[in-house]
Design a protein around this motif. Sequence first.
Motif, PDB file in Angstrom:
ATOM      1  N   ARG A  60       0.814  -1.205   0.000  1.00 36.33           N
ATOM      2  CA  ARG A  60       0.000   0.000   0.000  1.00 36.33           C
ATOM      3  C   ARG A  60       0.857   1.269   0.000  1.00 36.33           C
ATOM      4  N   GLN A  76      -2.593  11.242  -2.273  1.00 36.68           N
ATOM      5  CA  GLN A  76      -3.487  11.705  -1.207  1.00 36.68           C
ATOM      6  C   GLN A  76      -4.917  11.213  -1.456  1.00 36.68           C
ATOM      7  N   ILE A  77      -5.330  11.180  -2.721  1.00 37.18           N
ATOM      8  CA  ILE A  77      -6.659  10.655  -3.048  1.00 37.18           C
ATOM      9  C   ILE A  77      -6.729   9.166  -2.701  1.00 37.18           C
ATOM     10  N   TYR A  78      -5.675   8.425  -3.024  1.00 36.02           N
ATOM     11  CA  TYR A  78      -5.640   6.992  -2.710  1.00 36.02           C
ATOM     12  C   TYR A  78      -5.726   6.764  -1.202  1.00 36.02           C
ATOM     13  N   ASN A  79      -5.075   7.636  -0.421  1.00 31.39           N
ATOM     14  CA  ASN A  79      -5.131   7.523   1.039  1.00 31.39           C
ATOM     15  C   ASN A  79      -6.415   8.096   1.626  1.00 31.39           C
ATOM     16  N   ARG A  80      -7.284   8.618   0.762  1.00 34.05           N
ATOM     17  CA  ARG A  80      -8.548   9.232   1.165  1.00 34.05           C
ATOM     18  C   ARG A  80      -8.345  10.428   2.087  1.00 34.05           C
ATOM     19  N   GLN A  81      -7.281  11.151   1.862  1.00 34.66           N
ATOM     20  CA  GLN A  81      -7.021  12.381   2.600  1.00 34.66           C
ATOM     21  C   GLN A  81      -7.302  13.559   1.661  1.00 34.66           C
ATOM     22  N   TYR A  82      -8.580  13.694   1.336  1.00 32.16           N
ATOM     23  CA  TYR A  82      -8.978  14.698   0.347  1.00 32.16           C
ATOM     24  C   TYR A  82      -8.724  16.123   0.828  1.00 32.16           C
ATOM     25  N   TRP A  83      -8.684  16.318   2.138  1.00 38.59           N
ATOM     26  CA  TRP A  83      -8.471  17.665   2.666  1.00 38.59           C
ATOM     27  C   TRP A  83      -7.076  18.201   2.337  1.00 38.59           C
ATOM     28  N   ARG A 180      -1.512   4.237   8.054  1.00 36.92           N
ATOM     29  CA  ARG A 180      -2.852   3.642   8.032  1.00 36.92           C
ATOM     30  C   ARG A 180      -2.886   2.338   8.817  1.00 36.92           C
TER      31      ARG A 180
END
Length: 215
Positions: A60, A76-83, A180
Motif C-alpha cells: 500500500r 493523497q486521493i488513494y489515502n482518502r485524505q482529500y483535505w 494507516r
Amino acid sequence: MASSRFSAALLLLVPALLAANRPLYAQTVTAGPDSSAVAANPVADSLRRTEKLFGWRVTRPKKAALLALVLPGAGQIYNRQYWKLPLVYGGLGATGYGLYHYQSRYKEYIKGRDLYLAANGRTPINQLPGAGDQVKKETSVDNIQRGIVFYRRNRDTFIAYNALLYGVTILDALVAAHLRDFDISDDLSLRLEPALLPTATTAPTAGLALSLHLK
C-alpha cells in the motif's frame, strides 16, 4: 525575504514527515521505570503486497508513492485524505506560477538584449521593435543585463521550490499510507505518578513521573 521564508516553510515539512515514519512493531515487555521495548517479528514485505498497480502486486505505501509520483495529489486521493488536495495543488500552483512569471521575464530580457546588440546600440531601448514593455522601461543595456541575472536567479529558485514541494507530496503519501496500519486503542491515559529518580549519590530522590499508558 519572502522567497527565503517560503523555502524555510517547505524545508520544515520534510523532517516532520520523516519523524512520523517510524517502525510500528515495537512492544513494551516490562512495566515500571525499567521498562524496555523490543521489536516484534515484522511481517515480511512480500506478505504486505496486497495492492495492484499496472499489473504489479505492491504494498500500500509503495502504491501511494507511485501514484503521487505519476500525478501530484493522486497519492493523497488513494489515502482518502482529500483535505490535503487544496494544500497540494495550492502549493504547486503558487510555485508553478512563480516559475512561469520569472521564466517569462527572463526570456523577455534575453530577447531585449539580443535586439539591442543586433541594432549595435543605434536604436534607443524604448524604441526597439519587438522588445517587451518591461524591457523598454530600462534605461541602459547594463540594466537589461542585471534584469537577466535577477530573473534567471529567481527562476532557478522556483524550479527548486517546485521540485521540493513535489518531493514532499510523494513523501507525504508514502508516510500516510504507512500510518494507516498504525493501530492503537481508544483507551489512552496520561498519568502523573510518584517515582524514585536516580541521582549521583547512592540514595535515590523522590519525584514525579509522567507516563502515557496505551491499552
